[in-house]
Design an enzyme around this catalytic site. Structure first.
Site, PDB file in Angstrom:
ATOM      1  N   ASN A   9       1.201  -1.323  -0.456  1.00 54.32           N
ATOM      2  CA  ASN A   9      -0.154   0.221  -0.045  1.00 54.32           C
ATOM      3  C   ASN A   9       0.935   1.625   0.167  1.00 54.32           C
ATOM      4  OD1 ASN A   9      -1.377   1.901   0.993  1.00 54.32           O
ATOM      5  ND2 ASN A   9      -2.867   1.369   2.725  1.00 54.32           N
ATOM      6  N   TRP A  10       1.145   1.863  -1.232  1.00 54.78           N
ATOM      7  CA  TRP A  10       2.309   2.882  -1.124  1.00 54.78           C
ATOM      8  C   TRP A  10       1.356   4.245  -0.718  1.00 54.78           C
ATOM      9  CZ3 TRP A  10       4.465   2.319  -6.978  1.00 54.78           C
ATOM     10  CH2 TRP A  10       4.943   1.392  -6.873  1.00 54.78           C
ATOM     11  N   LYS A  11       0.603   4.249  -0.311  1.00 51.05           N
ATOM     12  CA  LYS A  11      -0.335   5.445   0.173  1.00 51.05           C
ATOM     13  C   LYS A  11      -0.101   6.754  -0.659  1.00 51.05           C
ATOM     14  CE  LYS A  11       0.088   3.418   4.627  1.00 51.05           C
ATOM     15  NZ  LYS A  11       0.212   3.644   5.824  1.00 51.05           N
ATOM     16  N   HIS A  95      -9.266   1.222   4.867  1.00 59.17           N
ATOM     17  CA  HIS A  95      -7.958   1.029   6.424  1.00 59.17           C
ATOM     18  C   HIS A  95      -7.691   2.788   7.189  1.00 59.17           C
ATOM     19  CE1 HIS A  95      -3.869   2.507   6.707  1.00 59.17           C
ATOM     20  NE2 HIS A  95      -3.855   1.852   6.189  1.00 59.17           N
ATOM     21  N   GLU A  97      -6.778   5.098   7.575  1.00 60.73           N
ATOM     22  CA  GLU A  97      -6.291   6.503   7.646  1.00 60.73           C
ATOM     23  C   GLU A  97      -7.590   6.992   6.508  1.00 60.73           C
ATOM     24  OE1 GLU A  97      -2.668   5.620   5.388  1.00 60.73           O
ATOM     25  OE2 GLU A  97      -1.737   5.201   7.141  1.00 60.73           O
ATOM     26  N   GLU A 165      -5.367  -4.674  10.859  1.00 59.04           N
ATOM     27  CA  GLU A 165      -4.237  -3.459  10.786  1.00 59.04           C
ATOM     28  C   GLU A 165      -4.210  -2.837  12.386  1.00 59.04           C
ATOM     29  OE1 GLU A 165      -1.982  -2.238   7.127  1.00 59.04           O
ATOM     30  OE2 GLU A 165      -4.341  -1.084   6.990  1.00 59.04           O
ATOM     31  N   GLY A 171       3.153   2.586  10.579  1.00 58.11           N
ATOM     32  CA  GLY A 171       3.938   3.579  10.692  1.00 58.11           C
ATOM     33  C   GLY A 171       4.448   3.916  11.748  1.00 58.11           C
ATOM     34  N   SER A 211       4.025  -1.657  10.056  1.00 56.88           N
ATOM     35  CA  SER A 211       5.241  -1.692  10.476  1.00 56.88           C
ATOM     36  C   SER A 211       5.361  -3.570   9.969  1.00 56.88           C
ATOM     37  CB  SER A 211       5.197  -1.146  12.210  1.00 56.88           C
ATOM     38  OG  SER A 211       5.020  -0.574  11.874  1.00 56.88           O
ATOM     39  N   GLY A 232       3.231  -1.114   4.150  1.00 51.94           N
ATOM     40  CA  GLY A 232       3.278   0.357   3.934  1.00 51.94           C
ATOM     41  C   GLY A 232       4.137   0.502   3.761  1.00 51.94           C
TER      42      GLY A 232
HETATM   43  P1  PGA Z   1       3.022   0.239   7.207  1.00 52.12           P
HETATM   44  O1  PGA Z   1       1.348   1.161   6.766  1.00 52.12           O
HETATM   45  O2  PGA Z   1       3.314  -0.889   6.714  1.00 52.12           O
HETATM   46  O3  PGA Z   1       3.789   1.643   6.531  1.00 52.12           O
HETATM   47  O4  PGA Z   1       2.667   1.205   9.341  1.00 52.12           O
HETATM   48  C1  PGA Z   1       0.584  -0.607   6.814  1.00 52.12           C
HETATM   49  C2  PGA Z   1      -0.766  -0.171   6.069  1.00 52.12           C
HETATM   50  O5  PGA Z   1      -1.507   1.106   7.141  1.00 52.12           O
HETATM   51  O6  PGA Z   1      -1.021   0.199   5.227  1.00 52.12           O
END
Ligand code: PGA
Length: 249
Positions: A9-11, A95, A97, A165, A171, A211, A232
């Site tokens: 997931n590149w966001k 997600h 976010e 998650e 993150g 993470s 991510g």
């Molecule tokens: P992260 O993000 O690996 O940077 O913690 C994962 C995600 O939000 O899908």
């Protein structure tokens, strides 16, 4: 028996040219991987060109979000038809976010899940508790409700993926321990069995996200109910994402 799925997931990262550079190198680096699914979810602007690069390879394309309507007056939104048109087969929905920064709730996410399935896209429904919810002992209640309401009205024939998650692990560099993640994954599978029957529940892939790195993927993937990863930060570099894709090899 559940085929592992490793998803990046590149966001909101990478321009089109940065995406293309990554994709060309990545496709070559994973071309011999046949026993697991590999997925990349770039920003919308890079979908079309990555669709062309991934075409005929073992790398699948997904989006990070979508609207549930096919078209219309929804400024700034992208529809399931548009995602299909550029070669997406998966879409991440709900997600954390989207939930916590953009205010999406279970009912809104459910409309997207149903729309994705009806358009032949495989939704990856994300669930996860906030730190204060975990500390208050409400993890199962929160993720159970997100799962049940997010999947409401879905037929048991539908193809879908769940991602656990924990919000406090996204993150932050704080990964859930494999045991702690497994506890929630097992709970989610039991909940899926209540909703769709045991046979279906055994076939649904439940990814862990938060993470995930080359250093911790092996321990997570060794757990019985962890069927893949939603990655991510560590999916932004070819070298680290290739290592994660190659877990156990
Ligand atoms: P992260 O993000 O690996 O940077 O913690 C994962 C995600 O939000 O899908």
């Amino acid at each position: 028996m559940r085929r592992p799925l490793i998803a990046g997931n590149w966001k909101m990262n990478k321009t089109v040219s940065e995406s293309v550079e990554f994709a060309r190198n990545f496709v070559d680096a994973v071309s011999d991987v046949a026993d697991r699914d590999i997925l990349i979810c770039p920003p919308f602007t890079s979908l079309q060109v990555l669709g062309q690069i991934f075409d005929g390879t073992n790398v699948k394309l997904g989006a990070q979000n979508m609207h549930f309507e096919e078209k219309g007056a929804f400024t700034g939104e992208i529809s399931p038809l548009m995602l299909k048109d550029v070669g997406c087969t998966f879409v991440i929905l709900g997600h954390s976010e989207r939930r916590h920064i953009f205010g999406e709730n279970n009912d809104f996410i459910n409309k997207k899940v149903l729309s994705a399935v009806s358009h032949g896209l495989i939704p990856i429904l994300c669930v996860g508790e906030l730190l204060e919810e975990r500390e208050a002992g409400r993890t199962f209640e929160v993720v159970g409700t997100q799962l049940e309401e997010g999947l409401k009205g879905l037929s048991k024939e539908a193809d879908f993926v769940v991602a656990y998650e924990p919000v406090w692990a996204i993150g932050t560099g704080k990964t859930a321990t494999p045991e702690l993640a497994e506890e929630v994954h097992r709970f989610l599978r039991e909940k899926l069995a209540e909703l769709f029957g045991k046979e279906k529940a055994e076939s649904v892939r439940i990814l862990y996200g938060g993470s995930v790195k080359p250093e911790n993927v092996e321990g997570l993937m060794a757990m019985e109910n962890i069927d893949g990863a939603l990655v991510g930060g560590a999916s932004l570099k070819v070298e680290s994402f290739v290592k994660i894709v190659n877990f156990g090899r």
